[in-house]
Enzyme design. Structure first.
Site, PDB file in Angstrom:
ATOM      1  N   ASP A 219       0.819  -1.206   0.000  1.00  0.00           N
ATOM      2  CA  ASP A 219       0.000   0.000   0.000  1.00  0.00           C
ATOM      3  C   ASP A 219       0.856   1.260   0.000  1.00  0.00           C
ATOM      4  OD1 ASP A 219       0.921  -0.682   2.487  1.00  0.00           O
ATOM      5  OD2 ASP A 219      -0.919  -0.213   3.572  1.00  0.00           O
TER       6      ASP A 219
ATOM      7  N   PHE B 268       0.207  12.287   7.175  1.00  0.00           N
ATOM      8  CA  PHE B 268      -0.370  11.034   7.668  1.00  0.00           C
ATOM      9  C   PHE B 268      -1.638  10.733   6.890  1.00  0.00           C
ATOM     10  CE2 PHE B 268      -2.240   7.901  10.373  1.00  0.00           C
ATOM     11  CZ  PHE B 268      -1.152   7.212  10.874  1.00  0.00           C
TER      12      PHE B 268
END
Lengths: 198, 186
Positions: B106, B158
């Site tokens: 990912d 993030f």
């Protein structure tokens, strides 16, 4: 020491200057990445007689990855100082790979590993640690005294025209206590200050 | 951890829309199909974050292939115990010796997990190992591993969604977004 010894099993006390360094070492251990703590001191400034005025010892060297890592989780003033040192290091030793981890990087790393709660206790002055049993005066209010701590350099063989390969790591870790290194650094710094400049 | 009921409210910015991801996955699938034609391809997905990416990517590869899943422990894990070493929580279910392995990830951040996985998988004697990552976040890279297929290079933020989590939440968002600091500071 074999590579396996280097990455597996409990480690001796490395006398980390900061809790964030100990945490970073644990992360490297977890992912089985070999590391050395402050194995190399790079001279970065000399006087006209070739005496080392300023040195820089990056926190970690990852031998398998051939990269130095410097953690900077302290005050902004010290970050600027570190930035300057890293720039100077890159100028003098262009073949050397160094990664500077800022407080935000460390924080992000902790966040990624679900350890955000530890950030405050591992960052800034709170995270500073002193070596076991050493009482070398009061804690420095502004963090690690880099210039004094690390001015000693590789004594006697500080080559002002260090080749690129001068980045060869030394022993796995400097076995002198932090206080001893600090004292040696102070002596070297004092000698450099008093050295005649022609 | 304070999670909003709709999840979306915790996202400060959508970095990659569902359509952007879909288009990129199709493009990667085409590339992989061309590169691996006539070879014995195994796609290895690293749980849990790469699950949606794997599911979409495998359907965009127009070749006979095998899939397999792995899971490795993450530093910190579910406890606050920081000792120990990375562990394989779920190993491959079939041998890969002599096969061309494409590791489907990912996100690549420090590269520490990927470095460990590649070393581990090399021990199983595959014909080749390459890496396909949806997201590449090079800002904090420690281990320079060549990424053979990359969807997007993303900034140092993030991110959650499309498999990426914070505290095991947000994986089911259909886009990739930047998490509001309030969501992880609370």
């Amino acid at each position: 020491m074999t590579d396996e010894d280097a990455i597996i099993g409990p480690r001796p006390d490395h006398g980390f200057a900061h809790a964030s360094e100990a945490e970073f070492a644990r992360i490297l251990d977890f992912y089985q990445v070999a590391w050395e703590y402050e194995p190399t001191v790079f001279p970065i400034l000399w006087d006209l007689d070739g005496n080392v005025l300023e040195s820089f010892a990056p926190d970690f060297y990852l031998p398998d990855l051939e990269i130095f890592v410097e953690l900077t989780t302290l005050q902004q003033r010290l970050v600027r100082k570190k930035n300057r040192k890293v720039r100077r290091l890159r100028e003098l030793y262009p073949g050397l790979r160094i990664k500077l981890f800022y407080a935000r990087d460390f924080r992000a790393l902790m966040l990624k590993y679900g350890r955000a709660a530890l950030v405050s206790e591992l960052s800034g002055a709170l995270g500073q640690v002193t070596s076991r049993g050493e009482t070398d005066g009061p804690a420095e209010p502004e963090g690690r005294p880099d210039d004094l701590d690390r001015a000693s350099g590789p004594k006697g063989d500080a080559d002002p025209i260090a080749p690129d390969t001068g980045a060869e790591p030394g022993p796995r870790h400097d076995r002198r206590s932090r206080a001893a290194r600090r004292r040696a650094g102070r002596r070297a710094a004092a000698a450099a200050v008093h050295a005649p400049v022609t | 951890m304070n999670v909003s009921p709709d999840l979306v409210s915790d996202v400060a910015e959508v970095l990659l829309t569902e359509a952007q991801i879909e288009a990129k996955v199709a493009e990667l699938g085409q590339q992989i199909s061309a590169d691996y034609a006539g070879r014995d391809l195994t796609l290895v997905s690293v749980l849990k974050g790469s699950l949606p990416f794997m599911a979409d990517l495998m359907r965009r590869v127009s070749l006979p292939l095998r899939i397999d899943l792995m899971e490795v422990s993450s530093y910190g894990g579910t406890s606050t115990e920081s000792s120990g070493l990375v562990r394989i929580l779920k190993d491959l279910s079939a041998p890969i010796d002599g096969r061309d392995v494409l590791l489907v990830e990912d996100i690549i951040d420090t590269g520490l997990t990927l470095n460990y996985l590649i070393r581990y998988l090399k021990g199983k004697n595959p014909r080749s190992i390459k890496v396909c990552a949806l997201l590449d976040k090079p800002a904090r890279r420690l281990v320079e591993i060549p990424l053979d297929y990359v969807g997007f290079e993303i900034p140092d933020a993030f991110v959650v969604g499309y498999g990426l989590d914070f505290g095991e939440v947000y994986r089911n968002l259909r886009f990739v977004g930047v998490l509001r600091p309030e969501a992880y500071e609370s």
